[in-house]
Structure formats: C-alpha cells, structure tokens
Design a protein around this motif. Structure first.
Motif, PDB file in Angstrom:
ATOM      1  N   LEU A  65     -17.630 -16.055  22.173  1.00 25.24           N
ATOM      2  CA  LEU A  65     -17.902 -17.080  21.292  1.00 25.24           C
ATOM      3  C   LEU A  65     -18.327 -18.690  21.821  1.00 25.24           C
ATOM      4  N   GLY A  66     -19.455 -18.968  21.539  1.00 20.66           N
ATOM      5  CA  GLY A  66     -19.948 -20.299  22.013  1.00 20.66           C
ATOM      6  C   GLY A  66     -21.042 -19.553  22.145  1.00 20.66           C
ATOM      7  N   ASN A  67     -21.436 -18.518  23.329  1.00 15.32           N
ATOM      8  CA  ASN A  67     -22.575 -18.033  23.633  1.00 15.32           C
ATOM      9  C   ASN A  67     -23.423 -17.145  22.662  1.00 15.32           C
ATOM     10  N   ILE A  68     -23.857 -16.877  21.494  1.00 15.11           N
ATOM     11  CA  ILE A  68     -24.620 -16.186  21.045  1.00 15.11           C
ATOM     12  C   ILE A  68     -26.068 -17.067  21.151  1.00 15.11           C
ATOM     13  N   LYS A  69     -26.953 -15.891  21.090  1.00 11.60           N
ATOM     14  CA  LYS A  69     -28.169 -16.656  21.701  1.00 11.60           C
ATOM     15  C   LYS A  69     -29.123 -17.011  20.233  1.00 11.60           C
ATOM     16  N   GLU A  70     -28.546 -17.713  19.273  1.00 10.63           N
ATOM     17  CA  GLU A  70     -29.781 -18.203  18.574  1.00 10.63           C
ATOM     18  C   GLU A  70     -29.653 -19.661  17.930  1.00 10.63           C
ATOM     19  N   ASP A  71     -30.912 -19.829  17.710  1.00  7.30           N
ATOM     20  CA  ASP A  71     -30.951 -21.102  17.176  1.00  7.30           C
ATOM     21  C   ASP A  71     -31.314 -21.575  15.811  1.00  7.30           C
ATOM     22  N   LYS A  72     -30.758 -21.001  15.118  1.00 10.08           N
ATOM     23  CA  LYS A  72     -30.794 -21.276  14.059  1.00 10.08           C
ATOM     24  C   LYS A  72     -29.460 -21.808  13.711  1.00 10.08           C
ATOM     25  N   TYR A  73     -28.699 -22.481  14.651  1.00 11.82           N
ATOM     26  CA  TYR A  73     -27.315 -23.603  14.355  1.00 11.82           C
ATOM     27  C   TYR A  73     -29.160 -24.862  14.190  1.00 11.82           C
ATOM     28  N   TYR A  74     -29.173 -24.820  14.824  1.00 19.99           N
ATOM     29  CA  TYR A  74     -29.970 -26.034  14.818  1.00 19.99           C
ATOM     30  C   TYR A  74     -30.862 -26.302  14.098  1.00 19.99           C
ATOM     31  N   SER A  75     -30.874 -26.243  12.642  1.00 21.84           N
ATOM     32  CA  SER A  75     -31.878 -26.547  11.304  1.00 21.84           C
ATOM     33  C   SER A  75     -31.233 -26.792  10.898  1.00 21.84           C
ATOM     34  N   ILE A  76     -32.477 -27.227  10.028  1.00 27.38           N
ATOM     35  CA  ILE A  76     -31.465 -27.790   8.240  1.00 27.38           C
ATOM     36  C   ILE A  76     -32.694 -26.686   6.889  1.00 27.38           C
ATOM     37  N   LYS A  77     -31.436 -26.694   5.589  1.00 23.11           N
ATOM     38  CA  LYS A  77     -32.104 -26.195   4.512  1.00 23.11           C
ATOM     39  C   LYS A  77     -32.584 -26.023   4.209  1.00 23.11           C
ATOM     40  N   LYS A  79     -34.500 -25.461   0.033  1.00 19.62           N
ATOM     41  CA  LYS A  79     -35.011 -23.944  -0.571  1.00 19.62           C
ATOM     42  C   LYS A  79     -34.092 -23.244  -0.065  1.00 19.62           C
ATOM     43  N   GLN A  80     -34.612 -22.512   0.853  1.00 20.95           N
ATOM     44  CA  GLN A  80     -34.557 -20.946   0.993  1.00 20.95           C
ATOM     45  C   GLN A  80     -35.327 -20.463   2.035  1.00 20.95           C
ATOM     46  N   SER A  81     -35.502 -21.669   3.058  1.00 20.48           N
ATOM     47  CA  SER A  81     -35.911 -21.751   4.410  1.00 20.48           C
ATOM     48  C   SER A  81     -35.650 -23.032   4.797  1.00 20.48           C
ATOM     49  N   LEU A  82     -35.268 -21.931   6.450  1.00 21.87           N
ATOM     50  CA  LEU A  82     -35.213 -23.233   7.196  1.00 21.87           C
ATOM     51  C   LEU A  82     -35.930 -24.079   8.237  1.00 21.87           C
ATOM     52  N   VAL A  83     -35.790 -25.554   8.620  1.00 20.88           N
ATOM     53  CA  VAL A  83     -36.398 -26.003   9.482  1.00 20.88           C
ATOM     54  C   VAL A  83     -36.289 -26.596  10.479  1.00 20.88           C
ATOM     55  N   GLN A  84     -36.417 -25.365  11.932  1.00 20.85           N
ATOM     56  CA  GLN A  84     -36.110 -25.304  13.024  1.00 20.85           C
ATOM     57  C   GLN A  84     -36.464 -26.376  14.311  1.00 20.85           C
ATOM     58  N   LEU A  85     -35.624 -26.716  14.749  1.00 20.82           N
ATOM     59  CA  LEU A  85     -36.155 -27.341  16.318  1.00 20.82           C
ATOM     60  C   LEU A  85     -36.798 -26.157  17.351  1.00 20.82           C
ATOM     61  N   ARG A  86     -38.398 -27.173  17.667  1.00 11.63           N
ATOM     62  CA  ARG A  86     -39.611 -26.223  17.627  1.00 11.63           C
ATOM     63  C   ARG A  86     -40.191 -25.357  16.921  1.00 11.63           C
ATOM     64  N   ASP A  87     -40.006 -25.606  15.556  1.00 11.01           N
ATOM     65  CA  ASP A  87     -41.041 -25.054  14.793  1.00 11.01           C
ATOM     66  C   ASP A  87     -42.102 -26.269  15.054  1.00 11.01           C
ATOM     67  N   ASP A  88     -43.437 -25.734  15.181  1.00 14.89           N
ATOM     68  CA  ASP A  88     -44.799 -26.445  14.790  1.00 14.89           C
ATOM     69  C   ASP A  88     -45.092 -27.483  13.452  1.00 14.89           C
ATOM     70  N   TYR A 152     -29.892 -33.659   3.053  1.00 17.02           N
ATOM     71  CA  TYR A 152     -30.473 -32.055   3.766  1.00 17.02           C
ATOM     72  C   TYR A 152     -29.106 -31.963   3.795  1.00 17.02           C
ATOM     73  N   GLU A 153     -28.742 -30.781   4.484  1.00 21.54           N
ATOM     74  CA  GLU A 153     -27.574 -29.825   4.681  1.00 21.54           C
ATOM     75  C   GLU A 153     -27.836 -29.525   6.044  1.00 21.54           C
ATOM     76  N   THR A 154     -27.467 -28.575   7.311  1.00 21.07           N
ATOM     77  CA  THR A 154     -27.334 -28.246   8.588  1.00 21.07           C
ATOM     78  C   THR A 154     -27.494 -26.517   7.854  1.00 21.07           C
ATOM     79  N   SER A 155     -28.067 -25.585   8.968  1.00 16.42           N
ATOM     80  CA  SER A 155     -27.786 -24.385   8.201  1.00 16.42           C
ATOM     81  C   SER A 155     -26.397 -23.477   7.791  1.00 16.42           C
ATOM     82  N   GLU A 156     -25.764 -24.616   8.865  1.00 19.78           N
ATOM     83  CA  GLU A 156     -24.039 -23.687   7.993  1.00 19.78           C
ATOM     84  C   GLU A 156     -23.321 -24.748   6.915  1.00 19.78           C
TER      85      GLU A 156
END
Length: 222
Positions: A65-77, A79-88, A152-156
């Motif tokens: 718990l808390g060590n799952i290697k996914e960066d989707k948690y640091y993004s906003i939704k 429509k059907q897409s995610l804008v994530q940190l490190r996106d260009d 806007y809302e986060t991925s969660e």
C-alpha cells in the motif's frame, strides 16, 4: 571297531557344526534386510514433508500500500482523458484545448535555484493553472498542476469543494502534514499524497470546515 566308531563320531560332529553355521548365516541376512529398506522409507517421508511445506506456503505479494508505481494519481480528468505530470505541452493542449491565457516562455535565472537555466511557461484555464518546464523552449513538460475551482477533478474523482472524508476514501494512505503551513492562512490544513521515490506529490489544502480549498500536484527533482 574303535576306528569306525571314531569316524562316525567325527562325521556327526561335522554335520552338527555345518548346520549351525548355515542357521547363523541365514539369521545374519534376515537381520540386515530392514536396514536396506529403512533409508528408502526415510527418504519418502522427507519428500512428502517437503511437498506439503511447498503447497501450504501462502503466495507472497510484491505490492504494498502506498508504493504502487503508477503516476496516474497525479493527474486530472478531462472527458475520457488524463492530463498527467510530465506530459508535454502539445499533449496537454490537444486534450484540454487552447488555454484562456498563456504566459511567454522565459528562461529562469539564478533565483530559481534547481530550475536555474531552464525555460518555463504557464497555461491558464478556468480554475486551473498549468506550469511547464524544460531545458529547451520547444520542449516543455508539465511540472505543476493547480486547481482552485471545481471545474476539474483528479484521476480519483476529487475536486475543490469536496469534503475531507471523500478525499480520504479516494486516497487511502494520504497523510496530514501537521508541520506544513500556508503563509497568511495558518488555519488551513495540508494533506499530502505521494508514492515511494516517484518524485510526484499531490497536496490537498483543506479549510476549517474540512472542505478542499485548493489542489496542488507537482514533480519534485534535484
């Protein structure tokens, strides 16, 4: 006559001795038979024990718990897409559309500390500020997301205006940072979410009524 008697006695003695030796030899073979089969029995027992130990061992989970290697948690939704940190920048604009406002690209000076010498640019949408960094003007990536409205809302599914209880349910291992404060707003509380050494952080600013006032997501590096 005496000679014949002596011969007969000798023959009888030889027969008696021979029978005795034969019995002793058979007795010795019978006694050694169990010792020949005994190691086989022990080996089978050890084999059975090993198989049972393997089959009863519980599976080992590599996820913590808390060590799952996914960066989707640091993004906003959106429509059907995610804008994530490190996106260009190009990817972000393609998803969100053209911003309401954009700053000029500028090179950061010595006062920028770690970012000194890098280029920066900000994009502004309603209730959303996106900050970009890069070593070249033409190659900028998303380094910070700031939400100050419920547009806007986060991925969660968390947005400004949500209650603290909803936040805790969405990010189960989020932590209250009691040592962090916001200048001029000492009554606000900061709840922080991060995973291992990814370098991504999400901070949720909560007011006195336990309602989220702002959301900050950023990438921290040396």
């Amino acid at each position: 006559m005496k000679i014949i008697s002596s011969i007969i006695i000798c023959v009888i003695l030889l027969l008696i001795v021979g029978c005795s030796d034969f019995k002793e030899e058979n007795s010795s073979i019978t006694a050694t038979n169990p010792s020949i089969e005994s190691p086989t029995t022990i080996a089978n027992s050890e084999s059975d024990s090993t198989e049972e130990a393997v089959s009863t061992d519980p599976p080992v989970s590599t996820l913590e718990l808390g060590n799952i290697k996914e960066d989707k948690y640091y993004s906003i939704k959106y429509k059907q897409s995610l804008v994530q940190l490190r996106d260009d920048e190009k990817t972000v604009v393609h998803i969100l559309g053209e911003p309401d406002e954009a700053s000029q690209v500028k090179q950061l000076g010595d006062g920028a500390d770690t970012f000194s010498g890098m280029y920066s640019k900000d994009l502004y949408y309603s209730g959303l500020t996106l900050k970009f960094l890069g070593m070249e003007k033409s190659s900028l990536w998303l380094s910070e997301i700031i939400l100050d409205k419920n547009e806007y809302e986060t991925s969660e599914g968390i947005k400004v205006g949500d209650h603290l209880d909803k936040l805790k349910n969405a990010y189960s291992n989020i932590k209250y940072e009691n040592l962090k404060t916001i200048e001029n707003k000492p009554n606000l509380k900061i709840y922080e979410y991060f995973q291992g050494d990814l370098g991504f952080f999400a901070e949720f600013i909560v007011d006195e009524s336990d309602v989220i006032e702002e959301i900050h997501m950023y990438f921290l590096f040396d």
